[in-house]
Scaffold this active site. Sequence first.
Site, PDB file in Angstrom:
ATOM      1  N   LYS A  52      -4.324  -0.772   3.550  1.00 22.60           N
ATOM      2  CA  LYS A  52      -2.968  -0.958   3.027  1.00 22.60           C
ATOM      3  C   LYS A  52      -2.534  -2.411   3.219  1.00 22.60           C
ATOM      4  O   LYS A  52      -1.981  -3.038   2.309  1.00 22.60           O
ATOM      5  CB  LYS A  52      -1.990   0.004   3.730  1.00 22.60           C
ATOM      6  CG  LYS A  52      -2.203   1.465   3.337  1.00 22.60           C
ATOM      7  CD  LYS A  52      -1.363   2.452   4.140  1.00 22.60           C
ATOM      8  CE  LYS A  52      -1.709   3.900   3.746  1.00 22.60           C
ATOM      9  NZ  LYS A  52      -0.985   4.929   4.509  1.00 22.60           N
ATOM     10  N   GLN A  96       2.041   5.488  10.156  1.00 19.09           N
ATOM     11  CA  GLN A  96       0.844   6.229   9.764  1.00 19.09           C
ATOM     12  C   GLN A  96       0.758   7.554  10.531  1.00 19.09           C
ATOM     13  O   GLN A  96       0.956   7.593  11.745  1.00 19.09           O
ATOM     14  CB  GLN A  96      -0.404   5.353  10.019  1.00 19.09           C
ATOM     15  CG  GLN A  96      -1.714   5.930   9.506  1.00 19.09           C
ATOM     16  CD  GLN A  96      -1.798   6.035   7.985  1.00 19.09           C
ATOM     17  OE1 GLN A  96      -1.104   5.341   7.247  1.00 19.09           O
ATOM     18  NE2 GLN A  96      -2.649   6.920   7.500  1.00 19.09           N
ATOM     19  N   ASP A 119       7.032   5.815   1.984  1.00 15.11           N
ATOM     20  CA  ASP A 119       6.160   6.995   1.952  1.00 15.11           C
ATOM     21  C   ASP A 119       6.857   8.168   1.258  1.00 15.11           C
ATOM     22  O   ASP A 119       6.197   9.147   0.888  1.00 15.11           O
ATOM     23  CB  ASP A 119       5.827   7.444   3.385  1.00 15.11           C
ATOM     24  CG  ASP A 119       4.445   6.995   3.842  1.00 15.11           C
ATOM     25  OD1 ASP A 119       3.561   6.841   2.991  1.00 15.11           O
ATOM     26  OD2 ASP A 119       4.268   6.824   5.063  1.00 15.11           O
TER      27      ASP A 119
END
Length: 294
Positions: A52, A96, A119
Site C-alpha cells: 500500500k 491494518q 477503508d
Amino acid sequence: MEILDGKKVSNDIKNEIAAEVAKMKEKGEKVPHLAAVIVGNDGASLTYVGSKVRSCERVGFESTLIRLPSTTSEQELLKKIEELNEDTNIDGFIVQLPLPEQIDTQEVIMAIHPDKDVDGFHPTNFGKMALDMSTFIPATPFGILELLERYNVDTKGKHTVVIGRSHIVGRPMSILMGRKGWPGNSTVTLTHSHTKNITQIISQADIVISALGVPKFLKAEMVKDDAVIIDVGITRVPDDSRERGYYITGDVDFENVSKKASYITPVPGGVGPMTIAMLLKNTLLARERHRMKK
Ligand code: GUN
C-alpha cells in the site's frame, strides 16, 4: 473464458490516479496523504501494508507508515488514531486488520473519523454504503465492482452467490451486488458456515464471489457452465521448495474451474491488486473532499 486481469486494471487505475496527482502538483495543490498503522509483525499484513505504501509513492501520494509493537494496548492505539484524526496533513488512514487480541477491533474502527476512514469500515460509512449514499466503499468490494465494470460483465437479474460474511468483503459485497444500478441489480445469496446445501446453492450461481480463505474450496463440478468466478481468497500455503517458504493460493481450483467459467480472477493478480488501487482511489476522494470543505 476471459481472465479478469486485476494486475492490468489496477495498473491502469494507478496511471489514472498518477495523472490526477500530476495535475494537482501543477496547480500547486497539496497531494493526497495516506497513513497506514500496523500493530505487530504478522508477515502477510506487513506485506500488504508495504504494498500500500509503495503504491502511494508510485502515484505521487505522500504516505506515512506507523509501526507499533504487538504488545500495544488499545488505549495507546486509540491515542495514535486521535492524533491522525487531528493531523490536517493526513487525508486518510487505515489500521491494518487483524489486530492483536488485547485490542477490540470495533472500538478502533469507531474511533477513526469517518471523513478519514478510507477503508470504509466505520459504521457511518458502512451505513451510507447500504443506503446508496456517496461514501468510501471498502476497497476489496470496490475493486471487484470496478473489475466487473471495466470488463462489461452483466450483473442485472443474475444470481450472485457470496461465500463468507466478513465485514471487510462478504457482507458489503452482498449489499453492493443487490443495489440498484450496475454493477448490481443482482439477486444475492450470502452463504456462510451455517448455510445448508451450500454446494447446491453455488451450483445455481451465475456469479460466485468467494471470500472464504480455504484453498481450492471451489471445484469445477460445483459451478455452472459460464459462471463468473471472483476469487477473494489469499492463503499462504507452507512450501519448503519455494524460496519464500510458501506459495499463495485462492479459494478456487483455478486450473479446472477456469475451463467452465465465462470470466475468472486469478490468484495472485486478480482481486488483490485491485484492493490497493481502490484504497488509493478512496484516498484521492478524501483529499478532494477535504479541499472542498476548506
Ligand atoms: N486486512 C485485510 N484486508 C484489509 C483491508 O482492506 N483493510 C485493512 N485495514 N485491513 C485489512
